[in-house]
Design a protein around this motif. Structure first.
Motif, PDB file in Angstrom:
ATOM      1  N   LYS A   1     -19.796  40.103 -12.628  1.00 34.91           N
ATOM      2  CA  LYS A   1     -18.906  40.928 -13.192  1.00 34.91           C
ATOM      3  C   LYS A   1     -18.723  42.069 -12.369  1.00 34.91           C
ATOM      4  O   LYS A   1     -17.417  42.351 -12.507  1.00 34.91           O
ATOM      5  N   ARG A   2     -18.941  42.678 -11.779  1.00 37.92           N
ATOM      6  CA  ARG A   2     -18.548  43.678 -10.624  1.00 37.92           C
ATOM      7  C   ARG A   2     -17.652  43.746  -9.842  1.00 37.92           C
ATOM      8  O   ARG A   2     -17.165  44.016  -9.681  1.00 37.92           O
ATOM      9  N   PHE A   3     -17.919  42.031  -9.026  1.00 44.04           N
ATOM     10  CA  PHE A   3     -17.249  41.705  -8.101  1.00 44.04           C
ATOM     11  C   PHE A   3     -15.465  41.206  -8.919  1.00 44.04           C
ATOM     12  O   PHE A   3     -14.444  41.310  -8.657  1.00 44.04           O
ATOM     13  N   ILE A   4     -15.836  40.651  -9.801  1.00 45.30           N
ATOM     14  CA  ILE A   4     -14.928  40.005 -10.910  1.00 45.30           C
ATOM     15  C   ILE A   4     -13.822  41.385 -10.595  1.00 45.30           C
ATOM     16  O   ILE A   4     -12.479  42.030 -11.039  1.00 45.30           O
ATOM     17  N   TYR A   5     -14.209  43.205 -11.701  1.00 44.03           N
ATOM     18  CA  TYR A   5     -13.856  44.512 -11.788  1.00 44.03           C
ATOM     19  C   TYR A   5     -12.883  45.128 -10.703  1.00 44.03           C
ATOM     20  O   TYR A   5     -11.774  45.329 -10.570  1.00 44.03           O
ATOM     21  N   THR A   6     -13.470  44.054  -9.161  1.00 44.29           N
ATOM     22  CA  THR A   6     -12.135  44.749  -8.500  1.00 44.29           C
ATOM     23  C   THR A   6     -10.957  43.623  -8.169  1.00 44.29           C
ATOM     24  O   THR A   6     -10.534  44.886  -7.550  1.00 44.29           O
ATOM     25  N   TYR A   7     -10.871  42.791  -8.509  1.00 47.50           N
ATOM     26  CA  TYR A   7      -9.857  42.491  -8.339  1.00 47.50           C
ATOM     27  C   TYR A   7      -9.051  42.568 -10.078  1.00 47.50           C
ATOM     28  O   TYR A   7      -7.560  42.959  -9.431  1.00 47.50           O
ATOM     29  N   VAL A   8      -9.421  43.400 -11.342  1.00 45.52           N
ATOM     30  CA  VAL A   8      -8.267  42.786 -12.749  1.00 45.52           C
ATOM     31  C   VAL A   8      -8.224  44.301 -12.842  1.00 45.52           C
ATOM     32  O   VAL A   8      -7.145  44.897 -13.253  1.00 45.52           O
ATOM     33  N   LYS A   9      -9.731  45.013 -12.422  1.00 43.00           N
ATOM     34  CA  LYS A   9      -9.155  46.598 -12.839  1.00 43.00           C
ATOM     35  C   LYS A   9      -9.428  46.740 -14.398  1.00 43.00           C
ATOM     36  O   LYS A   9      -8.917  47.512 -14.897  1.00 43.00           O
ATOM     37  N   ASN A  10      -9.842  45.721 -15.046  1.00 47.24           N
ATOM     38  CA  ASN A  10      -9.602  45.475 -16.599  1.00 47.24           C
ATOM     39  C   ASN A  10     -11.478  45.136 -17.088  1.00 47.24           C
ATOM     40  O   ASN A  10     -11.299  44.039 -16.202  1.00 47.24           O
ATOM     41  N   LYS A  11     -11.852  46.042 -17.785  1.00 49.31           N
ATOM     42  CA  LYS A  11     -13.236  45.327 -18.862  1.00 49.31           C
ATOM     43  C   LYS A  11     -12.715  44.108 -19.107  1.00 49.31           C
ATOM     44  O   LYS A  11     -13.648  43.201 -19.334  1.00 49.31           O
ATOM     45  N   ALA A  12     -12.026  43.974 -19.861  1.00 46.28           N
ATOM     46  CA  ALA A  12     -11.674  43.782 -21.153  1.00 46.28           C
ATOM     47  C   ALA A  12     -11.283  41.864 -20.599  1.00 46.28           C
ATOM     48  O   ALA A  12     -11.843  40.909 -20.100  1.00 46.28           O
ATOM     49  N   GLN A  13     -10.311  41.872 -19.232  1.00 42.83           N
ATOM     50  CA  GLN A  13      -9.860  40.641 -17.987  1.00 42.83           C
ATOM     51  C   GLN A  13     -11.333  40.364 -17.706  1.00 42.83           C
ATOM     52  O   GLN A  13     -11.028  39.476 -16.903  1.00 42.83           O
ATOM     53  N   THR A  14     -11.951  41.450 -17.033  1.00 45.40           N
ATOM     54  CA  THR A  14     -13.298  40.762 -16.228  1.00 45.40           C
ATOM     55  C   THR A  14     -14.033  40.106 -17.260  1.00 45.40           C
ATOM     56  O   THR A  14     -14.757  38.837 -16.930  1.00 45.40           O
ATOM     57  N   ASP A  15     -14.478  40.426 -18.554  1.00 45.56           N
ATOM     58  CA  ASP A  15     -15.376  39.900 -19.720  1.00 45.56           C
ATOM     59  C   ASP A  15     -14.485  38.329 -19.523  1.00 45.56           C
ATOM     60  O   ASP A  15     -15.413  36.500 -19.641  1.00 45.56           O
ATOM     61  N   ASP A  16     -13.076  37.965 -19.666  1.00 47.64           N
ATOM     62  CA  ASP A  16     -12.814  36.852 -20.189  1.00 47.64           C
ATOM     63  C   ASP A  16     -12.188  35.920 -18.374  1.00 47.64           C
ATOM     64  O   ASP A  16     -12.733  34.567 -18.997  1.00 47.64           O
ATOM     65  N   ILE A  17     -12.700  36.546 -17.106  1.00 44.51           N
ATOM     66  CA  ILE A  17     -12.677  35.859 -16.234  1.00 44.51           C
ATOM     67  C   ILE A  17     -13.865  35.556 -16.375  1.00 44.51           C
ATOM     68  O   ILE A  17     -14.064  34.687 -15.267  1.00 44.51           O
ATOM     69  N   PHE A  18     -15.254  36.268 -16.119  1.00 39.63           N
ATOM     70  CA  PHE A  18     -16.443  35.585 -15.992  1.00 39.63           C
ATOM     71  C   PHE A  18     -16.555  35.173 -17.136  1.00 39.63           C
ATOM     72  O   PHE A  18     -17.148  33.801 -15.847  1.00 39.63           O
ATOM     73  N   GLN A  19     -16.675  35.081 -18.102  1.00 37.58           N
ATOM     74  CA  GLN A  19     -16.535  33.429 -19.529  1.00 37.58           C
ATOM     75  C   GLN A  19     -16.277  32.394 -18.008  1.00 37.58           C
ATOM     76  O   GLN A  19     -16.784  31.081 -18.870  1.00 37.58           O
ATOM     77  N   ASP A  20     -14.658  32.453 -17.635  1.00 39.93           N
ATOM     78  CA  ASP A  20     -13.673  30.903 -17.110  1.00 39.93           C
ATOM     79  C   ASP A  20     -14.621  30.989 -16.383  1.00 39.93           C
ATOM     80  O   ASP A  20     -15.107  29.602 -15.825  1.00 39.93           O
ATOM     81  N   VAL A  21     -15.075  31.631 -15.684  1.00 40.03           N
ATOM     82  CA  VAL A  21     -15.927  31.124 -14.228  1.00 40.03           C
ATOM     83  C   VAL A  21     -17.505  30.422 -14.659  1.00 40.03           C
ATOM     84  O   VAL A  21     -17.365  28.937 -13.839  1.00 40.03           O
ATOM     85  N   LEU A  22     -18.165  31.074 -15.578  1.00 43.65           N
ATOM     86  CA  LEU A  22     -18.914  30.608 -16.249  1.00 43.65           C
ATOM     87  C   LEU A  22     -18.591  28.777 -16.766  1.00 43.65           C
ATOM     88  O   LEU A  22     -19.607  27.950 -16.301  1.00 43.65           O
ATOM     89  N   PHE A  23     -17.689  28.762 -17.549  1.00 40.84           N
ATOM     90  CA  PHE A  23     -17.122  27.670 -18.055  1.00 40.84           C
ATOM     91  C   PHE A  23     -17.018  26.832 -16.702  1.00 40.84           C
ATOM     92  O   PHE A  23     -17.604  25.422 -16.631  1.00 40.84           O
ATOM     93  N   THR A  24     -16.103  27.138 -15.557  1.00 45.19           N
ATOM     94  CA  THR A  24     -16.099  26.556 -14.676  1.00 45.19           C
ATOM     95  C   THR A  24     -17.632  25.840 -13.926  1.00 45.19           C
ATOM     96  O   THR A  24     -17.757  24.377 -13.231  1.00 45.19           O
ATOM     97  N   VAL A  25     -18.101  26.014 -13.568  1.00 46.22           N
ATOM     98  CA  VAL A  25     -19.902  26.574 -12.543  1.00 46.22           C
ATOM     99  C   VAL A  25     -20.331  25.728 -13.559  1.00 46.22           C
ATOM    100  O   VAL A  25     -20.973  24.451 -13.354  1.00 46.22           O
ATOM    101  N   TYR A  26     -20.013  25.814 -15.514  1.00 43.59           N
ATOM    102  CA  TYR A  26     -21.134  25.128 -16.139  1.00 43.59           C
ATOM    103  C   TYR A  26     -20.539  23.260 -15.756  1.00 43.59           C
ATOM    104  O   TYR A  26     -21.269  22.410 -15.146  1.00 43.59           O
TER     105      TYR A  26
END
Length: 185
Positions: A35-60
């Protein structure tokens, strides 16, 4: 499951777990860090959470495609970096940024981050986030995620000498940004 928690990188064990167990282990071991890594890209907490969910789905979906050529950590961060870059290239990102500019929404750090970080650390983080993405990502990967030059090179698919140059330039830009911040106070 406890045996996994002792080691941060288990390419052999990951295939012996069920998908759900593997995802639980990944979230325990890497969740906040990703999540911290994603935040360094998007600089937005809401978008960080959305991308994190997308990452988890892809990894799954793709966890059984992991073949152990790189460390599992490197593979996981590569998936995450690719998702971030996809988002930054997407039209949705441009619309989101445009909306923030119009409405004046600023994505500040969370209250817990403000509590944990003193003023100097916050200045450094803000300066890093002002850097162009190609400099920001190498600094974060090397100093915060403790990736080697070769691991960063493999992850970003860029020559190691280019990574070294980007790190050098990022440090120079960061020094200039921090100098400006301290002179303006």
């Amino acid at each position: 499951m406890k045996a996994l928690n002792g080691n941060m990188d288990y390419p052999i064990y990951i295939h012996t777990l069920s998908r759900d167990e593997a995802m639980e282990w990944i979230m325990d071991e890497y969740g906040e860090s990703l999540k911290r890594f994603i935040y360094t890209y998007v600089k937005n907490k809401a978008q960080t959470d959305d991308i994190f969910q997308d990452v988890l789905f892809t990894v799954y979906q793709k966890i059984d495609t992991y073949q152990g050529r790189a460390s599992f950590k490197n593979w996981l961060y590569q998936v995450t970096a690719n998702k971030c870059k996809d988002y930054l290239r997407s039209p949705f990102h441009r619309i989101f940024i445009w909306k923030e500019e119009i409405t004046g929404v600023v994505s500040d750090s969370t209250p817990e981050t403000r509590y944990l970080l003193d003023e100097q650390k916050r200045s450094v983080i803000e300066a890093i986030l002002k850097l162009p993405i190609k400099y920001r990502e190498v600094l974060v990967l090397q100093y915060y995620k403790e990736f080697s030059i070769q691991e960063i090179s493999d992850l970003l698919k860029v020559n190691p000498s280019t990574i070294k140059t980007r790190i050098m330039r990022a440090k120079e830009k960061l020094k200039d940004l921090l100098k400006e911040d301290f002179l303006n106070e």
